[in-house]
Design a protein around this motif. Sequence first.
Motif, mmCIF file in Angstrom:
data_model
loop_
_atom_site.group_PDB
_atom_site.id
_atom_site.type_symbol
_atom_site.label_atom_id
_atom_site.label_comp_id
_atom_site.label_asym_id
_atom_site.label_seq_id
_atom_site.Cartn_x
_atom_site.Cartn_y
_atom_site.Cartn_z
ATOM 1 N N UNK A 134 -3.267 10.956 -2.307
ATOM 2 C CA UNK A 134 -3.001 10.341 -3.611
ATOM 3 C C UNK A 134 -2.088 9.131 -3.470
ATOM 4 N N UNK A 135 -1.053 9.255 -2.640
ATOM 5 C CA UNK A 135 -0.158 8.121 -2.425
ATOM 6 C C UNK A 135 -0.909 6.940 -1.821
ATOM 7 N N UNK A 136 -1.840 7.241 -0.916
ATOM 8 C CA UNK A 136 -2.665 6.185 -0.346
ATOM 9 C C UNK A 136 -3.491 5.479 -1.409
ATOM 10 N N UNK A 137 -4.048 6.255 -2.333
ATOM 11 C CA UNK A 137 -4.837 5.676 -3.424
ATOM 12 C C UNK A 137 -3.978 4.740 -4.275
ATOM 13 N N UNK A 138 -2.725 5.132 -4.518
ATOM 14 C CA UNK A 138 -1.843 4.323 -5.352
ATOM 15 C C UNK A 138 -1.317 3.094 -4.618
ATOM 16 N N UNK A 139 -1.338 3.117 -3.298
ATOM 17 C CA UNK A 139 -0.808 1.981 -2.533
ATOM 18 C C UNK A 139 -1.559 0.684 -2.808
ATOM 19 N N UNK A 140 -2.777 0.787 -3.291
ATOM 20 C CA UNK A 140 -3.564 -0.416 -3.567
ATOM 21 C C UNK A 140 -2.941 -1.254 -4.668
ATOM 22 N N UNK A 141 -2.139 -0.623 -5.546
ATOM 23 C CA UNK A 141 -1.623 -1.337 -6.717
ATOM 24 C C UNK A 141 -0.099 -1.419 -6.756
ATOM 25 N N UNK A 142 0.597 -0.731 -5.851
ATOM 26 C CA UNK A 142 2.056 -0.772 -5.857
ATOM 27 C C UNK A 142 2.547 -2.139 -5.398
ATOM 28 N N UNK A 143 3.424 -2.729 -6.182
ATOM 29 C CA UNK A 143 3.971 -4.046 -5.866
ATOM 30 C C UNK A 143 5.268 -3.900 -5.061
ATOM 31 N N UNK A 144 5.730 -4.971 -4.421
ATOM 32 C CA UNK A 144 6.947 -4.894 -3.590
ATOM 33 C C UNK A 144 8.136 -4.299 -4.342
ATOM 34 N N UNK A 145 8.821 -3.368 -3.688
ATOM 35 C CA UNK A 145 10.012 -2.742 -4.245
ATOM 36 C C UNK A 145 10.784 -2.084 -3.118
ATOM 37 N N UNK A 146 11.996 -1.623 -3.427
ATOM 38 C CA UNK A 146 12.873 -1.062 -2.396
ATOM 39 C C UNK A 146 12.840 0.463 -2.344
ATOM 40 N N UNK A 147 11.961 1.115 -3.108
ATOM 41 C CA UNK A 147 12.005 2.568 -3.198
ATOM 42 C C UNK A 147 10.733 3.271 -2.742
ATOM 43 N N UNK A 148 9.562 2.748 -3.069
ATOM 44 C CA UNK A 148 8.319 3.430 -2.720
ATOM 45 C C UNK A 148 7.386 2.460 -1.993
ATOM 46 N N UNK A 149 6.555 3.018 -1.115
ATOM 47 C CA UNK A 149 5.663 2.193 -0.317
ATOM 48 C C UNK A 149 6.213 2.009 1.087
ATOM 49 N N UNK A 150 5.561 1.146 1.867
ATOM 50 C CA UNK A 150 5.990 0.850 3.236
ATOM 51 C C UNK A 150 7.024 -0.272 3.181
ATOM 52 N N UNK A 151 8.290 0.121 3.088
ATOM 53 C CA UNK A 151 9.384 -0.821 2.877
ATOM 54 C C UNK A 151 9.883 -1.318 4.233
ATOM 55 N N UNK A 152 9.162 -2.265 4.792
ATOM 56 C CA UNK A 152 9.481 -2.844 6.089
ATOM 57 C C UNK A 152 10.122 -4.213 5.899
ATOM 58 N N UNK A 153 10.867 -4.709 6.889
ATOM 59 C CA UNK A 153 11.482 -6.043 6.733
ATOM 60 C C UNK A 153 10.457 -7.123 6.415
ATOM 61 N N UNK A 154 9.272 -6.987 6.986
ATOM 62 C CA UNK A 154 8.256 -8.043 6.832
ATOM 63 C C UNK A 154 7.507 -7.910 5.516
ATOM 64 N N UNK A 155 7.317 -6.689 5.019
ATOM 65 C CA UNK A 155 6.633 -6.526 3.733
ATOM 66 C C UNK A 155 7.546 -6.905 2.572
ATOM 67 N N UNK A 156 8.839 -6.594 2.703
ATOM 68 C CA UNK A 156 9.766 -6.879 1.609
ATOM 69 C C UNK A 156 10.043 -8.365 1.448
ATOM 70 N N UNK A 157 9.888 -9.125 2.524
ATOM 71 C CA UNK A 157 10.178 -10.557 2.472
ATOM 72 C C UNK A 157 8.946 -11.416 2.194
ATOM 73 N N UNK A 158 7.767 -10.785 2.182
ATOM 74 C CA UNK A 158 6.531 -11.562 2.031
ATOM 75 C C UNK A 158 5.534 -10.747 1.220
#
Length: 220
Positions: A134-158
């Motif tokens: 289910x989390x994978x399904x939601x990942x298609x629409x989750x926008x950058x944030x500091x709490x949920x998703x793959x919060x990596x240095x490169x994803x958060x900055x771009x």
Amino acid sequence: MRRVFTSPLLAVVLIALPFVYLGVQYAGLPETVPVHFNAEGIADQFGAKSSLWLHTSILSTVAIGTYLLIRNLHKIDPKKTAKTSAATLNSLAIVILVFLTVINIMITYSAVNYPAKLSITTVVLPAVGLLLSFLGYQMRTIQPNYFIGLRLPWTLEDDENWAATHQLAARLWIPGGLIIAVTALTLPFFSAFIITMIITAAIVIIPTVFSYRFYRKKQG
């Protein structure tokens, strides 16, 4: 139907269910009950039945905190996740709350019905697999944030890196979670646990490496 699914009233019901179930079962419980189970579903720790109230309360507190955090993410995240719809955040919050409620109820169920074959160890890995899917399904629409998703240095900055990484993650997490759920229902716990660890590592490491390579490619 969607409004009912994301209603705070549903959250209240879910939070109350473990306490209601324990209350209904409490009088019929022996004074000493199993409170911890090993990988084979065999009780390896016992305690007073009153301790079940503490276990239920602790997990319910975690559930409430997680639900409120995700539901109000757009209000507290410094990156202002207004681009992620409130419906998406509410759906995430409710599904995670359902997951924690099931685990909470199964703790009492395992104590009430011990040594029945169905125990918390029977349920936890399939539930984890479905949650990951289910989390994978939601990942298609989750926008950058500091709490949920793959919060990596490169994803958060771009934002472009975030979008590409999470699209890949969605394609991995959805089938990966389903495979975990199926193997957990068909294989012995230890074998299913090993498969769960391998798949979980793969669906985290692969997008992480992809994100870094995406970053390096943009750096030229």
